[in-house]
Design a protein around this motif. Structure first.
Motif, PDB file in Angstrom:
ATOM      1  N   LEU A 161      30.150  14.285 -22.602  1.00 34.68           N
ATOM      2  CA  LEU A 161      31.216  13.609 -21.860  1.00 34.68           C
ATOM      3  C   LEU A 161      30.846  13.339 -20.397  1.00 34.68           C
ATOM      4  O   LEU A 161      31.619  12.725 -19.664  1.00 34.68           O
ATOM      5  CB  LEU A 161      32.513  14.408 -21.957  1.00 34.68           C
ATOM      6  CG  LEU A 161      33.109  14.440 -23.366  1.00 34.68           C
ATOM      7  CD1 LEU A 161      34.335  15.341 -23.411  1.00 34.68           C
ATOM      8  CD2 LEU A 161      33.454  13.046 -23.854  1.00 34.68           C
ATOM      9  N   ALA A 162      29.661  13.755 -19.980  1.00 35.91           N
ATOM     10  CA  ALA A 162      29.189  13.449 -18.620  1.00 35.91           C
ATOM     11  C   ALA A 162      28.990  11.958 -18.420  1.00 35.91           C
ATOM     12  O   ALA A 162      28.971  11.471 -17.289  1.00 35.91           O
ATOM     13  CB  ALA A 162      27.875  14.174 -18.343  1.00 35.91           C
ATOM     14  N   PHE A 163      28.872  11.227 -19.518  1.00 37.40           N
ATOM     15  CA  PHE A 163      28.638   9.789 -19.403  1.00 37.40           C
ATOM     16  C   PHE A 163      29.885   9.026 -18.971  1.00 37.40           C
ATOM     17  O   PHE A 163      29.807   7.849 -18.652  1.00 37.40           O
ATOM     18  CB  PHE A 163      28.105   9.230 -20.726  1.00 37.40           C
ATOM     19  CG  PHE A 163      26.746   9.755 -21.067  1.00 37.40           C
ATOM     20  CD1 PHE A 163      25.622   9.316 -20.390  1.00 37.40           C
ATOM     21  CD2 PHE A 163      26.590  10.717 -22.056  1.00 37.40           C
ATOM     22  CE1 PHE A 163      24.364   9.802 -20.690  1.00 37.40           C
ATOM     23  CE2 PHE A 163      25.333  11.219 -22.369  1.00 37.40           C
ATOM     24  CZ  PHE A 163      24.217  10.762 -21.682  1.00 37.40           C
ATOM     25  N   VAL A 164      31.033   9.701 -18.968  1.00 34.58           N
ATOM     26  CA  VAL A 164      32.278   9.058 -18.528  1.00 34.58           C
ATOM     27  C   VAL A 164      32.623   9.580 -17.137  1.00 34.58           C
ATOM     28  O   VAL A 164      32.935  10.752 -16.960  1.00 34.58           O
ATOM     29  CB  VAL A 164      33.437   9.355 -19.501  1.00 34.58           C
ATOM     30  CG1 VAL A 164      34.713   8.686 -19.027  1.00 34.58           C
ATOM     31  CG2 VAL A 164      33.080   8.911 -20.904  1.00 34.58           C
ATOM     32  N   SER A 165      32.557   8.709 -16.145  1.00 38.21           N
ATOM     33  CA  SER A 165      32.848   9.073 -14.756  1.00 38.21           C
ATOM     34  C   SER A 165      33.338   7.836 -14.015  1.00 38.21           C
ATOM     35  O   SER A 165      32.609   6.862 -13.883  1.00 38.21           O
ATOM     36  CB  SER A 165      31.576   9.630 -14.098  1.00 38.21           C
ATOM     37  OG  SER A 165      31.808   9.901 -12.743  1.00 38.21           O
ATOM     38  N   ILE A 166      34.590   7.895 -13.550  1.00 32.94           N
ATOM     39  CA  ILE A 166      35.195   6.759 -12.854  1.00 32.94           C
ATOM     40  C   ILE A 166      35.518   7.175 -11.422  1.00 32.94           C
ATOM     41  O   ILE A 166      36.388   8.022 -11.207  1.00 32.94           O
ATOM     42  CB  ILE A 166      36.484   6.293 -13.567  1.00 32.94           C
ATOM     43  CG1 ILE A 166      36.181   5.953 -15.032  1.00 32.94           C
ATOM     44  CG2 ILE A 166      37.115   5.112 -12.853  1.00 32.94           C
ATOM     45  CD1 ILE A 166      37.399   5.886 -15.915  1.00 32.94           C
ATOM     46  N   PRO A 167      34.824   6.627 -10.413  1.00 31.21           N
ATOM     47  CA  PRO A 167      35.100   6.997  -9.021  1.00 31.21           C
ATOM     48  C   PRO A 167      36.530   6.605  -8.628  1.00 31.21           C
ATOM     49  O   PRO A 167      37.011   5.542  -8.983  1.00 31.21           O
ATOM     50  CB  PRO A 167      34.085   6.193  -8.210  1.00 31.21           C
ATOM     51  CG  PRO A 167      33.063   5.747  -9.197  1.00 31.21           C
ATOM     52  CD  PRO A 167      33.746   5.665 -10.523  1.00 31.21           C
ATOM     53  N   ILE A 168      37.197   7.509  -7.889  1.00 31.72           N
ATOM     54  CA  ILE A 168      38.565   7.245  -7.433  1.00 31.72           C
ATOM     55  C   ILE A 168      38.848   8.081  -6.196  1.00 31.72           C
ATOM     56  O   ILE A 168      38.257   9.134  -6.003  1.00 31.72           O
ATOM     57  CB  ILE A 168      39.588   7.560  -8.548  1.00 31.72           C
ATOM     58  CG1 ILE A 168      40.980   7.101  -8.136  1.00 31.72           C
ATOM     59  CG2 ILE A 168      39.609   9.021  -8.879  1.00 31.72           C
ATOM     60  CD1 ILE A 168      42.006   7.172  -9.234  1.00 31.72           C
ATOM     61  N   GLY A 169      39.737   7.622  -5.383  1.00 33.12           N
ATOM     62  CA  GLY A 169      40.178   8.408  -4.233  1.00 33.12           C
ATOM     63  C   GLY A 169      39.200   8.401  -3.087  1.00 33.12           C
ATOM     64  O   GLY A 169      38.091   7.896  -3.176  1.00 33.12           O
ATOM     65  N   THR A 170      39.625   8.993  -1.987  1.00 35.17           N
ATOM     66  CA  THR A 170      38.823   8.996  -0.768  1.00 35.17           C
ATOM     67  C   THR A 170      37.909  10.203  -0.656  1.00 35.17           C
ATOM     68  O   THR A 170      37.019  10.222   0.166  1.00 35.17           O
ATOM     69  CB  THR A 170      39.759   8.982   0.458  1.00 35.17           C
ATOM     70  OG1 THR A 170      40.624  10.118   0.371  1.00 35.17           O
ATOM     71  CG2 THR A 170      40.585   7.713   0.498  1.00 35.17           C
TER      72      THR A 170
END
Length: 195
Positions: free
Chosen positions: A23-32
């Protein structure tokens, strides 16, 4: 019997650790704060819900141990890199949250309604532990004020809640199929014998 039990525990821990790594392949950048939305945090809580506190904690420890040498964290990071950055607290929470979620989950009653409620409580307490550890890490590593560090968790609440609903459903299905994971099989058969 103990050898077989140890082998079973090792197999469970290895399988869940592999799931967390995949599941490391799923990463969505968000926030500051530079903290992404990931699936690994829900998978670690799921490990606690399914395997219990001790084995759930072992999944977190093995995952982070492998991360010392391999890029197993979301976005291809390593444990050492994560501990040096703003996500340090979340990494610590990855060990504590499955342990606490598992301890709560394994106090579930045998009936489906009671188990559903207890697994939901366990999952969201585990998530609260991750958020608290994460906020503390942001305060230490990024020098954020406490209010800002805890406010940085807000964008994650809705997606993480959705992930936990799926994790709870999976855990319910696993425990229905394998009631002996929690020791319910023996209790159920004793009850049937008494009746």
């Amino acid at each position: 019997m103990k050898k077989n039990s140890l082998a079973t525990d090792l197999a469970y821990v290895a399988v869940f650790t592999a799931l967390v790594i995949v599941l490391a392949f799923v990463s969505i950048p968000i926030g500051t704060a530079g903290v992404p939305i990931v699936l690994q945090n829900a998978a670690l809580i799921l490990a606690g819900l399914v395997l219990g506190g001790r084995r759930g904690m072992y999944v977190g420890l093995l995952f982070l141990f492998l991360g010392l040498a391999l890029p197993v964290l979301a976005g291809g990071g390593t444990t050492l890199r994560a501990l040096a950055g703003p996500t340090a607290g979340y990494i610590i929470g990855y060990v504590i949250s499955p342990a606490i979620a598992g301890l709560i989950a394994y106090r579930s009653p045998r009936n489906k309604g009671g188990m559903t409620v207890m697994l939901a409580i366990a999952a969201f307490v585990g998530l609260a532990v991750q958020y608290t550890c994460g906020a503390l890490g942001l305060m230490v590593r990024s020098g954020m004020e406490a209010s800002a560090a805890f406010a940085a968790q807000l964008p994650f609440i809705a997606p993480d809640s959705g992930k936990l609903v799926v994790a709870i459903l999976i855990a319910l299905a696993v425990h229905a199929a394998f009631p002996d994971l929690m020791g319910h099989k023996k209790t159920a058969s004793k009850k049937a014998a008494v009746a």
